[in-house]
Design a protein around this motif. Structure first.
Motif, PDB file in Angstrom:
ATOM      1  N   SER A  30       0.823  -1.293   0.133  1.00 26.41           N
ATOM      2  CA  SER A  30       0.195   0.053   0.020  1.00 26.41           C
ATOM      3  C   SER A  30       0.788   1.521   0.259  1.00 26.41           C
ATOM      4  O   SER A  30       0.552   2.182  -0.635  1.00 26.41           O
ATOM      5  CB  SER A  30      -0.981  -0.037   1.075  1.00 26.41           C
ATOM      6  OG  SER A  30      -1.739  -1.388   1.087  1.00 26.41           O
ATOM      7  N   GLY A  34       0.982   1.962  -3.802  1.00 26.71           N
ATOM      8  CA  GLY A  34      -0.414   2.647  -3.842  1.00 26.71           C
ATOM      9  C   GLY A  34      -1.687   1.768  -3.326  1.00 26.71           C
ATOM     10  O   GLY A  34      -1.351   0.506  -3.014  1.00 26.71           O
ATOM     11  N   ARG A  35      -2.597   2.160  -3.184  1.00 27.55           N
ATOM     12  CA  ARG A  35      -3.671   1.799  -2.757  1.00 27.55           C
ATOM     13  C   ARG A  35      -4.427   0.571  -3.618  1.00 27.55           C
ATOM     14  O   ARG A  35      -4.684  -0.492  -3.186  1.00 27.55           O
ATOM     15  CB  ARG A  35      -5.088   2.632  -2.581  1.00 27.55           C
ATOM     16  CG  ARG A  35      -4.820   3.763  -1.530  1.00 27.55           C
ATOM     17  CD  ARG A  35      -6.033   4.872  -1.379  1.00 27.55           C
ATOM     18  NE  ARG A  35      -5.547   5.768  -0.557  1.00 27.55           N
ATOM     19  CZ  ARG A  35      -6.385   6.778  -0.577  1.00 27.55           C
ATOM     20  NH1 ARG A  35      -7.365   7.001  -1.337  1.00 27.55           N
ATOM     21  NH2 ARG A  35      -6.116   7.762   0.365  1.00 27.55           N
ATOM     22  N   ARG A  36      -4.269   0.684  -4.913  1.00 22.39           N
ATOM     23  CA  ARG A  36      -4.562  -0.652  -5.688  1.00 22.39           C
ATOM     24  C   ARG A  36      -3.928  -1.778  -5.223  1.00 22.39           C
ATOM     25  O   ARG A  36      -4.618  -2.911  -5.291  1.00 22.39           O
ATOM     26  CB  ARG A  36      -4.792  -0.002  -7.008  1.00 22.39           C
ATOM     27  CG  ARG A  36      -5.920   1.001  -7.613  1.00 22.39           C
ATOM     28  CD  ARG A  36      -5.696   1.329  -8.927  1.00 22.39           C
ATOM     29  NE  ARG A  36      -6.330  -0.134  -9.882  1.00 22.39           N
ATOM     30  CZ  ARG A  36      -5.884  -0.145 -11.306  1.00 22.39           C
ATOM     31  NH1 ARG A  36      -5.246   0.782 -11.735  1.00 22.39           N
ATOM     32  NH2 ARG A  36      -6.193  -1.382 -11.812  1.00 22.39           N
ATOM     33  N   GLY A  38      -2.246  -2.196  -2.838  1.00 22.73           N
ATOM     34  CA  GLY A  38      -2.537  -2.749  -1.425  1.00 22.73           C
ATOM     35  C   GLY A  38      -3.552  -3.528  -1.498  1.00 22.73           C
ATOM     36  O   GLY A  38      -3.698  -4.585  -0.562  1.00 22.73           O
ATOM     37  N   MET A  39      -4.814  -3.008  -1.922  1.00 19.92           N
ATOM     38  CA  MET A  39      -5.870  -3.989  -2.090  1.00 19.92           C
ATOM     39  C   MET A  39      -5.875  -5.267  -2.676  1.00 19.92           C
ATOM     40  O   MET A  39      -6.639  -6.281  -2.397  1.00 19.92           O
ATOM     41  CB  MET A  39      -7.347  -2.962  -2.753  1.00 19.92           C
ATOM     42  CG  MET A  39      -7.627  -2.093  -1.881  1.00 19.92           C
ATOM     43  SD  MET A  39      -8.476  -2.551  -0.190  1.00 19.92           S
ATOM     44  CE  MET A  39      -9.435  -3.955  -0.797  1.00 19.92           C
ATOM     45  N   VAL A 169      -5.575   0.205   4.369  1.00 16.54           N
ATOM     46  CA  VAL A 169      -5.137   0.354   2.913  1.00 16.54           C
ATOM     47  C   VAL A 169      -5.203   1.802   2.728  1.00 16.54           C
ATOM     48  O   VAL A 169      -4.547   2.597   2.176  1.00 16.54           O
ATOM     49  CB  VAL A 169      -5.519  -0.505   1.939  1.00 16.54           C
ATOM     50  CG1 VAL A 169      -5.406   0.036   0.525  1.00 16.54           C
ATOM     51  CG2 VAL A 169      -5.101  -1.881   2.302  1.00 16.54           C
ATOM     52  N   TRP A 170      -6.439   2.293   2.813  1.00 17.12           N
ATOM     53  CA  TRP A 170      -6.833   3.792   2.643  1.00 17.12           C
ATOM     54  C   TRP A 170      -6.110   4.723   3.377  1.00 17.12           C
ATOM     55  O   TRP A 170      -5.299   5.534   2.963  1.00 17.12           O
ATOM     56  CB  TRP A 170      -8.343   4.036   3.030  1.00 17.12           C
ATOM     57  CG  TRP A 170      -8.644   5.471   2.781  1.00 17.12           C
ATOM     58  CD1 TRP A 170      -9.309   5.676   1.420  1.00 17.12           C
ATOM     59  CD2 TRP A 170      -8.720   6.420   3.703  1.00 17.12           C
ATOM     60  NE1 TRP A 170      -9.546   7.017   1.700  1.00 17.12           N
ATOM     61  CE2 TRP A 170      -9.278   7.559   2.833  1.00 17.12           C
ATOM     62  CE3 TRP A 170      -8.350   6.939   4.850  1.00 17.12           C
ATOM     63  CZ2 TRP A 170      -9.436   8.914   3.302  1.00 17.12           C
ATOM     64  CZ3 TRP A 170      -8.506   8.150   5.483  1.00 17.12           C
ATOM     65  CH2 TRP A 170      -9.170   9.078   4.682  1.00 17.12           C
ATOM     66  N   GLY A 173      -2.630   4.618   1.804  1.00 14.90           N
ATOM     67  CA  GLY A 173      -2.584   5.377   0.717  1.00 14.90           C
ATOM     68  C   GLY A 173      -2.529   6.778   0.805  1.00 14.90           C
ATOM     69  O   GLY A 173      -2.014   7.489  -0.020  1.00 14.90           O
ATOM     70  N   ARG A 174      -3.315   7.136   1.929  1.00 17.51           N
ATOM     71  CA  ARG A 174      -3.419   8.802   2.187  1.00 17.51           C
ATOM     72  C   ARG A 174      -2.190   9.424   2.320  1.00 17.51           C
ATOM     73  O   ARG A 174      -1.641  10.480   2.087  1.00 17.51           O
ATOM     74  CB  ARG A 174      -4.174   8.692   3.457  1.00 17.51           C
ATOM     75  CG  ARG A 174      -4.689  10.126   3.648  1.00 17.51           C
ATOM     76  CD  ARG A 174      -5.587  10.834   2.880  1.00 17.51           C
ATOM     77  NE  ARG A 174      -6.226  12.113   3.571  1.00 17.51           N
ATOM     78  CZ  ARG A 174      -6.961  12.850   2.782  1.00 17.51           C
ATOM     79  NH1 ARG A 174      -7.624  12.363   1.811  1.00 17.51           N
ATOM     80  NH2 ARG A 174      -7.344  14.104   3.511  1.00 17.51           N
TER      81      ARG A 174
END
Length: 207
Positions: A30, A34-36, A38-39, A169-170, A173-174
Motif C-alpha cells: 500500500s 499505492g492503494r490499488r 495494497g487492495m 489500506v486507505w 494510501g493517504r
C-alpha cells in the motif's frame, strides 16, 4: 445462532487487528505501490483466510495437528517465502541507494503479483491453519449443522478481515505521497524487508 455469530464477528475483528506477516506485506504494498496494489494484496490475503477456513470446515487443517511432518513442511515453506520476500525488499532498497534525488518510481509490482504475495503469505502460515481448526468450531452452537455453519463462519471471517484492512489500506494510501519519496521509500523497503526476514526466521525456528 445470532449470539454465536455476533461473538464470532467480535473475535474475528480482534484476530484481524493482531499484526503479522500479512499485515507487513499489505502495508508494504500500500505504501510503496499505492492503494490499488495494497487492495490486491488484501484480496489475496482474504482468499488465504477463506482457504484456511474451508480447510478447517472439511477437517483438512486437522492434519497439521495430527502430523508433525505436515506442519513442519508448511512451516519451513512459509519461512522460506517470508525470508525470500524480505531479502528481495532489502535488495530493492539497496539498488535504490543512490537515487534519493530522482523522482519517485512508478508502481513496480503488478496487481496480480501483489495478490499472489498476499495469498501465499497467508496460505504458507501453518499457525493460521492451527488457529482455524481450533477457533472456528468453538462458535458452532449446539445442535447446529456443523459443516454448513463452519462454511458460513469461514466466509464471515474473510469478510471481517477484509473490513479491517480497508481503512488500513486507505490510510496507507493517504500518506503514500509522502512515504513514496525515494529516500522514504527506500527506508520503508529496508524496514519491511528486515521485518519479513525476522518473521521468516522466527517461523523456521519456532517448532
Amino acid at each position: 445462532m445470532s449470539t454465536s455469530i455476533l461473538a464470532f464477528i467480535g473475535a474475528a475483528f480482534l484476530i484481524a487487528m493482531a499484526p503479522g506477516p500479512s499485515t507487513v506485506v499489505i502495508l508494504r504494498r500500500s505504501v510503496v505501490d499505492g492503494r490499488r496494489t495494497g487492495m490486491a494484496a488484501v484480496l489475496g490475503n482474504e482468499c488465504g483466510v477463506l482457504l484456511w477456513g474451508l480447510a478447517a470446515a472439511f477437517g483438512l487443517s486437522a492434519l497439521l495437528l495430527a502430523s508433525q511432518i505436515a506442519y513442519d513442511v508448511i512451516r519451513i515453506t512459509g519461512a522460506v517465502v517470508l525470508v525470500w520476500m524480505g531479502a528481495r525488499a532489502l535488495w530493492q532498497a539497496r539498488r535504490r541507494g543512490g537515487a534519493e534525488t530522482e523522482p519517485a518510481a512508478p508502481a513496480s509490482v503488478s496487481l496480480r503479483r501483489a495478490y499472489w504475495q498476499g495469498l501465499v503469505t497467508n496460505a504458507a502460515n501453518p499457525k493460521a491453519g492451527l488457529f482455524a481448526v481450533s477457533f472456528l468450531p468453538q462458535f458452532v452452537p449446539e445442535g447446529a449443522a456443523v459443516l454448513p455453519t463452519l462454511l458460513a463462519f469461514s466466509v464471515i471471517w474473510a469478510v471481517v478481515d477484509l473490513v479491517w484492512y480497508l481503512p488500513v489500506v486507505w490510510l496507507a494510501g493517504r500518506v503514500g505521497g509522502v512515504l513514496r519519496r525515494p529516500s522514504v521509500r527506500r527506508r520503508m523497503e529496508q524496514i519491511s524487508g528486515a521485518v519479513l526476514v525476522g518473521l521468516g526466521v522466527r517461523l523456521a525456528v519456532d517448532a
